[in-house]
Design an enzyme around this catalytic site. Structure first.
Site, PDB file in Angstrom:
ATOM      1  CD  GLU A  22       5.856  -1.909 -27.858  1.00 50.92           C
ATOM      2  OE1 GLU A  22       5.047  -2.666 -27.278  1.00 50.92           O
ATOM      3  OE2 GLU A  22       6.612  -2.315 -28.770  1.00 50.92           O
ATOM      4  CG  ASP A  29       7.646  -2.651 -42.059  1.00 51.66           C
ATOM      5  OD1 ASP A  29       8.158  -3.590 -42.713  1.00 51.66           O
ATOM      6  OD2 ASP A  29       8.213  -2.081 -41.117  1.00 51.66           O
TER       7      ASP A  29
END
Lengths: 314, 299
Positions: free
Chosen positions: A56, A115
């Site tokens: 990223e 998650d």
């Protein structure tokens, strides 16, 4: 009836729709294109889609290089990795140079669900809001998401757009015109103001219904541009209703609550109570279970509204 | 406020026949004077990379100082942004701005920020200084060149210590993945970082083998020999389908006797006596190195 759709889905669909209209548009992703929905754009304009892989920080800076070469770049990944991992790249490479990169971060907040905490970003508004010259936007539904994508393209410079994973009810009819940067008043009221963003806007409207049954009239504001904040509308609400409750799927520290409290405290002090995540980590669970557990409910907003009214000075 | 007089010598116009050794000496004197006047800054890594920047700006790159935003220009990114003094000197003497402004380095209100800031000064292609990020932006620029089917080239300069940043390898991987043969990276391999020799602090070597393993073509060059740098760039241009790294062996503090190979000169400024000694070391043949540079004028 306006369409119920996740803001990430509206985002991907919108990018695909406008790919021809903006030939300088480039979209980047970090191996999450099927989740962030940038895959929709890839399908129609594969030559202008760049996968950065699971990297990223490099993606954010590559986007800066593309923008410095005349491209309008949307970069997407989960909010945790955009605002969290790449905070300093957004600060030092994008914002300090005013580069034309739009960070569209998805899966923000608790409603990532199962998650769990490693992927539930609840401090991104606070982080992004602290960066000079970075606009911070949180659309409330699909229609507003589409409007914001185009607004972001039309306005040069860096933007952070916060998007969610889960489906949200449609609040606006297709084709609704939005005044950029301006808070939209969704319901008039004079006893208290509910200032909300993102998925909390719909819950604030529900809370206003509950309060109305008790004869309390709440003004509901959709604060979709958190920075620069439409201070005029916030202060008008403080002045006219005398108490504010902020509602966000984010930590109570430094986000929408922080922005509103700072504004009000400096110019027209009234009670500001914050509904949000109380300075703690998330956990696994179904989105709706988590919202209940962490107090992000219409009922809780209504309770806070009553408390805020009780704190008004005589 | 007293301001140092830098002189107005510039080498403008088309590249190709400039006296590179003379220019490099001038740029090194500029670095010394700027850092001395600012009382802070990074002379060591500016001096080690001076010859690389001299070659690029005065011989290699297709640029026009009168049109710094010309879309087809070659681009240079100084990923090791702390070497800002040499970038500023190279830009000023090339004609991007008046060399007299060099003496404002690091002062409040100056366009010559401590680390390069995009938009502040013509010729700065990207804000850098937070190590590793510049290289990634250079990869983005190279991607843009490919998207637009342009034939301009992107040059990026990393420090050797900078290679310890993880993002560098993310960008190196991406550049090879996207076959960016319009991108040429340099590493200023002077072997020293702030806390000491790179091999002792956090060894990034073998640098050449790492880049090769990531899919880059690698050239080794003497970073103080223009012919060596030139040969490596020519080979980089011949290399298709992958980016090229030019690993330049350099000497930190090059040209100043007491700064050479001393890690302590990474980020400290010379005092008055040290400045004069440095200028004498960097004097043009047949001169003392003292002339205008020693004079101060009150503004």
């Amino acid at each position: 009836m306006a369409e119920a759709i996740a803001t990430r889905a509206a985002y991907g669909r919108c990018l695909a729709c406008i790919s021809d209209k903006y030939p300088d548009l480039v979209v980047m992703d970090a191996d999450l294109s099927k989740s962030t929905m940038t895959a929709d754009f890839k399908k129609v304009a594969p030559e202008r889609f760049i996968n950065a892989g699971i990297a990223e920080n490099n993606m954010i800076c590559m986007a800066g290089g593309l923008a410095a070469s005349g491209k309008v770049v949307f970069v997407s990944t989960f909010a945790m990795f955009a605002a969290g991992r790449s905070y300093e790249q957004i600060l030092n490479t994008l914002a300090s140079s005013g580069l034309n990169v739009k960070v569209a971060a998805t899966h923000a907040g608790l409603t990532v669900g199962e998650d769990g905490m490693s992927h539930q970003m609840v401090t991104d508004i606070a982080l992004m809001r602290s960066i000079p010259d970075l606009r911070v936007m949180v659309p409330a539904d699909g229609v507003e998401t589409e409007a914001m994508v185009e607004e972001a393209i039309r306005t040069p410079g860096p933007v952070y757009i916060r998007l969610g994973r889960s489906k949200v009810p449609g609040l606006f009819e297709a084709g609704t015109e939005f005044e950029p940067g301006k808070i939209r008043t969704l319901r008039e009221g004079s006893n208290v103001t509910l200032a909300a963003c993102g998925i909390m806007v719909d819950l604030a409207l529900q809370a206003a219904d509950m309060l109305a049954q008790e004869g309390i009239y709440a003004r509901v504001l959709n604060v979709s541009t958190i920075k620069p904040l439409d201070k005029e509308t916030v202060l008008e609400a403080a002045h006219q209703t005398g108490a504010i409750v902020t509602c966000e799927e984010h930590s109570v520290l430094g986000g929408l609550g922080g922005a509103v409290a700072e504004t009000v405290a400096e110019s027209w002090p009234v009670p500001v109570l914050r509904v949000g995540i109380e300075d703690q980590f998330g956990q696994s669970g179904k989105p709706e279970e988590l919202l209940e557990l962490y107090g992000l409910t219409a009922h809780h907003i209504a309770e806070k509204a009553i408390k805020a009214i009780s704190l008004k000075r005589a | 406020m007293s301001q140092l007089e830098m002189g107005r010598q510039q080498w403008t116009g088309p590249a190709g026949q400039f006296p590179l050794a003379d220019i490099a000496r001038q740029l090194r004197r500029d670095v010394i004077n700027m850092v001395w006047a600012a009382k802070s800054g990074h002379p060591g890594g500016s001096l080690s990379s001076t010859d690389i920047l001299t070659y690029l700006f005065y011989h290699e790159m297709n640029l026009d100082p009168q049109q710094p935003d010309w879309p087809d220009r070659d681009r240079f990114v100084l990923s090791k942004g702390h070497a800002a003094p040499i970038l500023y000197a190279a830009l000023a003497r090339r004609g991007y701005f008046d060399p007299e402004e060099l003496s404002t380095l690091r002062q409040q209100g100056s366009r010559l920020q401590g680390h390069p800031h995009y938009g502040s000064l013509p010729g700065i292609e990207m804000s850098t200084g937070s190590l590793g990020q510049g290289g990634s932006t250079a990869v983005g620029m190279a991607l843009a060149g490919k998207l637009d089917k342009k034939d301009y080239r992107i040059f990026n300069l990393w420090g050797d210590g900078e290679l310890e940043e993880g993002i560098v390898w993310e960008s190196v991987m991406a550049a090879a993945h996207y076959k960016l043969d319009n991108l040429t990276g340099f590493v200023d391999w002077n072997g020293l970082q702030i806390d000491g020799p790179i091999t002792q602090v956090m060894n990034p070597e073998p640098i050449d083998a790492k880049f090769r393993a990531f899919g880059w073509h690698v050239e080794l060059a003497d970073g103080h020999d223009f012919e060596s740098i030139g040969r490596a760039i020519a080979n980089a241009k011949e290399t298709k389908g992958r980016p090229t790294l030019i690993l330049c062996r350099t000497v930190k503090g090059k040209g100043v006797s007491f700064m050479e190979n001393e890690a302590g000169w990474h980020g400290s400024a010379p005092n008055d006596a040290q400045r004069l000694q440095a200028l004498a070391d960097l004097a043009d043949p047949g001169t003392s190195g003292e002339p205008a540079a020693q004079k101060e004028v009150n503004r």
